[in-house]
Structures are given as C-alpha cells and as structure tokens.
Scaffold this active site. Sequence first.
Site, PDB file in Angstrom:
ATOM      1  N   PHE A 145       0.931  -1.253   0.060  1.00 32.91           N
ATOM      2  CA  PHE A 145       0.048   0.012  -0.040  1.00 32.91           C
ATOM      3  C   PHE A 145       0.950   1.309   0.100  1.00 32.91           C
ATOM      4  CE2 PHE A 145      -2.347   3.600   1.735  1.00 32.91           C
ATOM      5  CZ  PHE A 145      -3.372   3.502   0.935  1.00 32.91           C
ATOM      6  N   ASP A 231       9.540   2.974   1.929  1.00 34.36           N
ATOM      7  CA  ASP A 231       8.220   3.789   2.428  1.00 34.36           C
ATOM      8  C   ASP A 231       7.923   3.552   3.887  1.00 34.36           C
ATOM      9  OD1 ASP A 231       5.834   4.727   2.809  1.00 34.36           O
ATOM     10  OD2 ASP A 231       4.749   3.881   0.974  1.00 34.36           O
ATOM     11  N   LYS A 273       2.508  11.084   7.521  1.00 26.42           N
ATOM     12  CA  LYS A 273       1.808  10.683   8.824  1.00 26.42           C
ATOM     13  C   LYS A 273       2.251  11.295   9.931  1.00 26.42           C
ATOM     14  CE  LYS A 273      -0.942   6.896   6.611  1.00 26.42           C
ATOM     15  NZ  LYS A 273      -0.515   5.949   5.902  1.00 26.42           N
TER      16      LYS A 273
HETATM   17  C1  LIG Z   1      -0.770   5.801   4.419  1.00 25.84           C
HETATM   18  C2  LIG Z   1       0.151   5.535   3.654  1.00 25.84           C
HETATM   19  C3  LIG Z   1       0.480   6.089   2.364  1.00 25.84           C
HETATM   20  C4  LIG Z   1      -0.495   7.217   1.602  1.00 25.84           C
HETATM   21  O1  LIG Z   1      -0.455   8.405   2.449  1.00 25.84           O
HETATM   22  P1  LIG Z   1      -1.665   9.274   2.242  1.00 25.84           P
HETATM   23  O2  LIG Z   1      -1.141  10.577   3.212  1.00 25.84           O
HETATM   24  O3  LIG Z   1      -2.886   8.922   2.718  1.00 25.84           O
HETATM   25  O4  LIG Z   1      -1.508   9.667   0.902  1.00 25.84           O
HETATM   26  C5  LIG Z   1       1.613   5.573   1.728  1.00 25.84           C
HETATM   27  N1  LIG Z   1       2.238   4.381   2.130  1.00 25.84           N
HETATM   28  C6  LIG Z   1       2.085   3.870   2.986  1.00 25.84           C
HETATM   29  C7  LIG Z   1       2.847   2.861   3.762  1.00 25.84           C
HETATM   30  C8  LIG Z   1       1.000   4.594   4.097  1.00 25.84           C
HETATM   31  O5  LIG Z   1       0.813   3.886   5.343  1.00 25.84           O
END
Ligand SMILES: *Cc1c(COP(=O)(O)O)cnc(C)c1O
Length: 425
Positions: A145, A231, A273
């Site tokens: 994701f 990520d 985040k």
């Molecule tokens: C939440 C998330 C995203 C996307 O972030 P948004 O601020 O919702 O665009 C990308 N990668 C990971 C691992 C995430 O948990």
Amino acid sequence: MSTTQMTSKEAIELEDKYGAHNYHPLPVVLHRGEGVYVWDIERKQYFDFLSAYSAVNQGHCHPRIVRAMTDQAQQLTLTSRAFYNSRLGEFEQYITDYFKFDKFLPMNSGAEAVETAVKIARKYGYEKNGIPEDQAIIVVAKDNFHGRTTTIVSFSNDEDARKSFGPYTPGFEAIDYNDSKALEAAVSKPNVAAFLVEPIQGEAGVNTPSDDYIRNAKAVCDKYNVLFIADEIQTGIARTGALLAVCGKCSCQGHCERQEATYTRPSMLILGKALSGGAYPISGVLADDDIMNVIKPGQHGSTFGGNPIAAAVGTAALEVVKHEKLAQNARKLGDLFRSEMSKLAEESDLVTLVRGRGLLNAVIINDSQESETAWSICLQLKDAGLLAKPTHGNIIRFAPPLVITEKQMMQCVGIIRDTILNYKA
Ligand SMILES: *Cc1c(COP(=O)(O)O)cnc(C)c1O
C-alpha cells in the site's frame, strides 16, 4: 471545549448524504482528542487504537505541536516556493540531521511523497545509471500500500484499489514480499531503477517480514546498483519501537552512526503521517545529494509543500518524538501488548495470532477472510471504549498513540480480553 448541537446520528446522516462514500467508517463521531483519548459528540471516551493510521504517534492535540502550529499560523502560512520562507531551511536542517541524509524534499500527503520518490528514481536511473529513456522499471512488493494516485494504484494488487482506474502506468514489476530470491531475480534484470518497499506492510495487515529481509534486500539492491526506497510513512517515526523500521532490532533509535551493522540505510526514505503528529498534512523524501540533485528547478514541486506552518509543525513533531522517548516506549509497551495478546490467543479460539513490532500490531481473528467477525468485534470494542479497525477482512490492527502509559495499556488489554472472551456473534 467547543460544542455542537448535533447528535452522532445526525452527523453520520450528513456524511452519508453529502459525502462521497469512499470510506466505510466505524459508526462513531469524534469531536475531541487528547493524548491517547478521543471523545464522541455525546462525550463518551475512547482509547484510540488506530491513531489515524499511525499519524498521531505523538498523541492527539499534543500541546507543543499545536502551539507551533498556532504560533506560525498567526505569523505566515503560505508563500509558495516562488519565494524563500523563514522556517523551511531550519526544518530541512533539523530533519536531515535527525535522519542523517543530505537533503529533504517536502510534500503534503503520503501518496505525493511516494510519487516524488518514483520520479527521482526514474530520473536517477536515466541520468546516472544509463537506463534508456522510458525503459525504467521499479520493482515493488505484492500486497503493497503506497497511496491512491493513478500511478500508485497501477502497481497495487488490491482489486478495490485498482479495478476500473486504468489505463495503468507502466514501468512497475511486483514480486512476492519477504522473498529475497524473487528480489534478486527481479533486480538483476536490465533497466531496474529501484526497489520500493514497506519495511512492514501496514495496510496488508501488519505483514511483518523475517528479521533479515530488509537488510538482505538492501544488499541485493546495492549489488545490482538499484536504489532501495523505504516507504516508512506508516512504520517510521518511532511506531515500530525504533525511529525507523529499517533500524530493525538496533537499539540506536536511528541515531546511530551510518556504519551500524543492523541499521539498513535506504537510498531514499519516504515519510508522512506522524511527521506532523496528525496536526497537518506533511510528507517528504530524504536522500543524499547524489540522488536528490537530479531534480532541478521546475522539474517537481507543490504549492503547499514546505510551507511555513508545515515547517514549524514538522520540527515540533520530531522534537516530541525525541524528547518523550517515544521509540523506547513503543518498544517496551509493544512487547507487553504482544505477550498479553499471545496469552489471549491461547485462551480464546477466536484469536489465532498476534504479530507486529513496537506498537504496530495486528491480531488475526480465526475466521474466513470474508467474514464479518473482525468488524463486529471492533463494534463491540467501540462500545467498551476502544477504537480499532479491521484491515483486510479478519485482521484487526492495534496501533495506539505512542504516548500511551503502561497503566493505560493494561486497561486496554483488559478491554480487549473481556470483549474477545465474551464475544457473541
Ligand atoms: C498511508 C500510507 C501512504 C499514503 O499516505 P496518504 O497521506 O494517505 O497519501 C503511503 N504509504 C504507506 C505505507 C501508508 O501507510
């Protein structure tokens, strides 16, 4: 405290009628938050065990972060990057020192930061590694994701996220997660620019790889001169009991020297985040000069990226993590949580397994992927005063703010135990 005349039921009806139905929320309407707690409109108190998908690691409405935001909001909010602003340079210096990279590129949402990393990786591949134009491949892991843009959903294998949103962006190859051999087979092919991976797959259900997977993956990427992009939007900033999940079992909080054996240093690090503690959308990419300098003026940007409020909030949010030793707390209370949940798994047929690291954990419910059991357990947890959400059917993620105390954690373990042991469908 602000009040509203509305009831929770009315607020839900408004969202249903006037909002797009792109989420399936638990039926609770939150109105206030402080630390590990949130309150609904009727002033019922809950422990927040989602933390806005790990954005609120520092706890709701952390006073230091709120102060940084409100002070800056009264001074200067947005200049665009057409001009310099007096806060951004300071923030960039702070965050690059904090994570030990040469440079930072600020964006807003996580998906934008992932897009940024993809663009940098492609450009680096063409300009520095001689990949022929338009041929770059980025290897990704299945069940990833990384966000919701058209390019990012192009390399998702979640049908809900992907179906009917094509035509898809080419240039991505998906391999099995936690499979070093598959990675070597993929990156040893020509024209591979990068491997993009989550050190723990949060949305996939806190899918936690073997201890040496990330370190091996970096070594394999190095061997074939392929960029390793982590990520850490969900796993980073103390969530997994270390400053970064790529720190693995290293106890350095990510602040160790670069040669530390257990710290896997990515070529590019993506954060979002908790970079704002949930106060403001802040994301970005960290990399060294060699990589970041492929981006020249006019080639990438964002009107709001790096704005003065973001710079002030981002700095405060990272300071809180360090000052309050949130990584240590996440590690200690994560160990406690998993040991308590393992006991519960032995007592209850409903719980199969607990997995995770630090305070990013998931409890696997003993029922089919399609069953409503995890959802209805979450409804009962809500009634008992604890908010958590199922991911992918029969898995419940438990990820409280990292400011939670041991006493609060034991209270929450009690709520989860009682709910599971007394559960009736
Ligand atoms: C939440 C998330 C995203 C996307 O972030 P948004 O601020 O919702 O665009 C990308 N990668 C990971 C691992 C995430 O948990």
